[in-house]
Design a protein around this motif. Structure first.
Motif, mmCIF file in Angstrom:
data_model
loop_
_atom_site.group_PDB
_atom_site.id
_atom_site.type_symbol
_atom_site.label_atom_id
_atom_site.label_comp_id
_atom_site.label_asym_id
_atom_site.label_seq_id
_atom_site.Cartn_x
_atom_site.Cartn_y
_atom_site.Cartn_z
ATOM 1 N N THR A 17 0.693 -1.095 -0.037
ATOM 2 C CA THR A 17 0.054 -0.111 -0.014
ATOM 3 C C THR A 17 0.646 1.325 0.174
ATOM 4 O O THR A 17 0.324 2.434 0.222
ATOM 5 N N VAL A 18 2.082 1.141 -0.063
ATOM 6 C CA VAL A 18 2.928 2.334 0.161
ATOM 7 C C VAL A 18 2.965 3.199 -1.417
ATOM 8 O O VAL A 18 3.257 4.347 -1.255
ATOM 9 N N GLY A 19 2.458 2.529 -2.384
ATOM 10 C CA GLY A 19 2.488 3.558 -3.655
ATOM 11 C C GLY A 19 4.038 3.307 -4.216
ATOM 12 O O GLY A 19 4.694 2.326 -4.249
ATOM 13 N N GLU A 20 4.329 4.389 -4.831
ATOM 14 C CA GLU A 20 5.701 4.229 -5.480
ATOM 15 C C GLU A 20 6.952 4.096 -4.487
ATOM 16 O O GLU A 20 6.859 4.716 -3.139
ATOM 17 N N ARG A 21 7.889 3.271 -4.656
ATOM 18 C CA ARG A 21 8.636 2.908 -3.837
ATOM 19 C C ARG A 21 10.015 3.168 -4.691
ATOM 20 O O ARG A 21 10.615 2.109 -5.194
ATOM 21 N N PRO A 22 10.752 4.125 -4.725
ATOM 22 C CA PRO A 22 11.899 4.400 -5.801
ATOM 23 C C PRO A 22 12.876 3.549 -5.275
ATOM 24 O O PRO A 22 13.196 3.331 -4.108
ATOM 25 N N GLU A 23 13.818 3.238 -6.373
ATOM 26 C CA GLU A 23 15.060 2.349 -6.165
ATOM 27 C C GLU A 23 16.150 3.580 -6.482
ATOM 28 O O GLU A 23 15.992 4.314 -7.176
ATOM 29 N N TYR A 24 17.143 3.140 -5.537
ATOM 30 C CA TYR A 24 18.533 4.099 -5.826
ATOM 31 C C TYR A 24 19.565 3.220 -6.378
ATOM 32 O O TYR A 24 19.515 1.991 -5.999
ATOM 33 N N PRO A 25 20.441 3.767 -6.853
ATOM 34 C CA PRO A 25 21.702 3.088 -7.501
ATOM 35 C C PRO A 25 22.713 2.499 -6.320
ATOM 36 O O PRO A 25 22.457 3.013 -5.412
ATOM 37 N N ALA A 26 23.395 1.431 -6.780
ATOM 38 C CA ALA A 26 24.340 1.106 -6.031
ATOM 39 C C ALA A 26 25.760 1.872 -6.205
ATOM 40 O O ALA A 26 25.683 2.473 -7.327
ATOM 41 N N ALA A 197 13.591 9.748 2.372
ATOM 42 C CA ALA A 197 14.440 9.311 1.464
ATOM 43 C C ALA A 197 14.291 10.024 0.330
ATOM 44 O O ALA A 197 15.227 10.763 -0.084
ATOM 45 N N ARG A 198 13.009 10.394 0.081
ATOM 46 C CA ARG A 198 12.515 11.347 -1.230
ATOM 47 C C ARG A 198 13.392 12.961 -0.620
ATOM 48 O O ARG A 198 13.947 13.509 -1.348
ATOM 49 N N VAL A 199 13.105 13.410 0.519
ATOM 50 C CA VAL A 199 13.471 14.556 1.108
ATOM 51 C C VAL A 199 15.199 14.563 1.024
ATOM 52 O O VAL A 199 15.569 15.586 0.496
ATOM 53 N N ALA A 201 17.291 12.876 -0.745
ATOM 54 C CA ALA A 201 17.777 13.024 -2.161
ATOM 55 C C ALA A 201 17.494 14.173 -2.739
ATOM 56 O O ALA A 201 18.572 14.903 -3.366
ATOM 57 N N ALA A 202 16.288 14.890 -2.428
ATOM 58 C CA ALA A 202 16.127 16.190 -3.110
ATOM 59 C C ALA A 202 16.944 17.508 -2.358
ATOM 60 O O ALA A 202 17.207 18.384 -3.270
ATOM 61 N N ALA A 203 17.358 17.323 -1.377
ATOM 62 C CA ALA A 203 18.336 18.118 -0.783
ATOM 63 C C ALA A 203 19.698 17.911 -1.076
ATOM 64 O O ALA A 203 20.648 18.771 -0.663
ATOM 65 N N GLY A 204 19.953 16.899 -1.740
ATOM 66 C CA GLY A 204 21.407 16.588 -2.357
ATOM 67 C C GLY A 204 22.223 15.308 -1.686
ATOM 68 O O GLY A 204 23.419 15.259 -1.987
ATOM 69 N N ALA A 205 21.782 14.910 -0.795
ATOM 70 C CA ALA A 205 22.266 13.554 -0.124
ATOM 71 C C ALA A 205 22.404 12.457 -1.216
ATOM 72 O O ALA A 205 21.749 12.291 -2.203
ATOM 73 N N LYS A 206 23.647 11.893 -1.227
ATOM 74 C CA LYS A 206 23.987 10.886 -2.224
ATOM 75 C C LYS A 206 23.505 9.525 -1.558
ATOM 76 O O LYS A 206 24.056 8.904 -0.547
ATOM 77 N N LEU A 207 22.587 8.775 -2.125
ATOM 78 C CA LEU A 207 21.892 7.521 -1.597
ATOM 79 C C LEU A 207 22.077 6.402 -2.450
ATOM 80 O O LEU A 207 22.076 6.592 -3.672
#
Length: 428
Positions: A17-26, A197-199, A201-207
């Motif tokens: 039920t979470v909706g979109e769950r983005p994936e981040y690169p290795a 996580a979205r916040v 990434a948007a602020a510039g953290a490398k995830l």
């Protein structure tokens, strides 16, 4: 095909039920940053978001996917204050420190809700929590606790419930009474985690996901975190692995131990169901806590079974259904649509473990079942410490957290025996 976490059993209703769950690169290659964070749960992602917003160059690695551990799979209850009751902390630490820790917990609660509102994260927040006594002799402590919290700690939101009122508000006559807390509530934890996580990434953290740490070394004023495809070099490091430290860092491994906790989600019970008509979350007084609540769509989310090792649990649905039937006999044949588990980190005194475990490396975890709000806020406090104010993080750093006895070989076996003994006392 639904995604299956490699470190936590079962497919959760949260994932469905979470909706979109983005994936981040290795991670692929070497990286230099100001701060490196190991662990993509609530603590790590909160720290990354607040550091990045403050202009700090930060990188975060997660061995699997964000939310695969307890942060994305827990009971969703916020609680109040610290895990221990404030008067118990006062007896141990004195009023000033107990009040400071209680106030910090309350600020953590408000911060979580404010962070979600500011960043437009829909938490499925529902207000209210009920704590109930499974033994009649506990009631005098519950009644006294409500009075102490109002008169001594400035928290007027607790109401004592007798057996009849507790039965009405739960839709069950199993318990002898308890407390209703109107100053807290419960959330969809994976929505909070994905949003954090979205916040970040948007602020510039490398995830980076699917990037396990294979080693951490502090030397020459720098911290080096090695991974299969690159090394991250930083001035500071936050270890936010909680129950999943493994053999990465021995001090954390000695102080934070994993416990498996499991949850089942029923089919929607319908608008006429007598189960928790007010929509509060519920926890009981057992050592192996039963915790349950209704979702926005009327499902009963019921947790309680525990295991005290990293073994593969069997028949989660059957075990949870039996526990549901003890509380709600009419639901003995209820359909359970999802069943899952996760591993929470506990410490010996059930207080958070926050410590500098090697030069410039701070480890934080061991929230002991009270981590939804405390872990997120600890990430913020770590960011505060990095940017110049360590005073509030010190409230956790100064707590005396002894290691579990037995050393690396005997520690899991001794924990298994001790916790099973306490679980046996629930039935006496």
């Amino acid at each position: 095909m639904p995604y299956q976490s490699p470190i936590s059993p079962g497919y959760s209703w949260y994932e469905a039920t979470v909706g979109e769950r983005p994936e981040y690169p290795a991670l692929d290659g070497d990286v230099k940053v100001d701060v490196v964070i190991v662990g993509g749960g609530f603590t790590g992602l909160s720290a990354a978001a607040h550091l990045a917003k403050a202009g700090v160059d930060v990188a975060l690695i997660e061995a699997h996917r964000f939310g695969d551990g307890a942060s994305g799979r827990n009971g969703g209850q916020l609680g109040t204050g610290q895990r221990a009751w404030a008067e118990d902390l006062e007896e141990e630490l004195g009023f000033t420190r107990a009040k400071a820790l209680f106030d910090l917990g309350e600020e953590a609660k408000q911060h979580l809700l404010d962070f979600a509102a500011t960043n437009k994260i829909d938490l499925d927040y529902m207000p209210g929590q009920i704590s109930v006594a499974h033994k009649k002799r506990y009631l005098k402590h519950y009644r006294a606790h409500a009075e102490i919290m109002a008169e001594r700690f400035g928290y007027p939101h607790l109401t004592f419930l007798d057996a009849g009122e507790a039965a009405r508000r739960l839709g069950s006559r199993l318990y002898h009474g308890g407390l209703a807390d109107s100053g807290t509530g419960h959330i969809h934890p994976l929505k909070l985690l994905v949003g954090t996580a979205r916040v970040a990434a948007a602020a510039g953290a490398k995830l980076y996901e699917k990037t396990p740490a294979s080693g951490i070394k502090s030397a020459g004023g720098k911290v080096h975190v090695t991974t299969p495809r690159g090394t991250i070099t930083a001035d500071k490091c936050l270890m936010a692995t909680n129950a999943h430290c493994g053999g990465l860092e021995p001090v954390t491994a000695a102080h934070v131990m994993p416990i498996g906790s499991f949850i089942g989600a029923t089919a929607p019970l319908g608008p006429d169901s007598p189960v928790i008509p007010g929509g509060e979350s519920v926890d009981d007084s057992r050592f192996v806590v039963r915790y349950f609540r209704k979702s926005r769509d009327g499902r009963l989310l019921f947790g309680g079974r525990e295991i005290y090792s990293k073994g593969d649990p069997q028949n989660i649905k059957d075990q949870i259904r039996r526990q549901i039937a003890e509380v709600y006999p009419d639901l003995k044949d209820v359909e359970i649509t999802h069943a899952w588990g996760g591993y929470v980190g506990i410490t010996l005194p059930r207080k958070p473990f926050v410590r500098e475990v090697m030069p410039n490396v701070v480890s934080a975890g061991g929230y002991s079942g009270h981590g939804v709000m405390l872990s997120n806020f600890t990430g913020k406090l770590y960011a505060e410490a990095v940017t110049g104010n360590r005073d509030r993080l010190k409230l956790f750093e100064e707590l005396k957290i002894p290691p579990f006895p037995g050393g690396p070989r005997l520690r899991p076996a001794l924990l298994f025996l001790a916790l099973n003994w306490y679980a046996l006392r629930d039935r006496i």
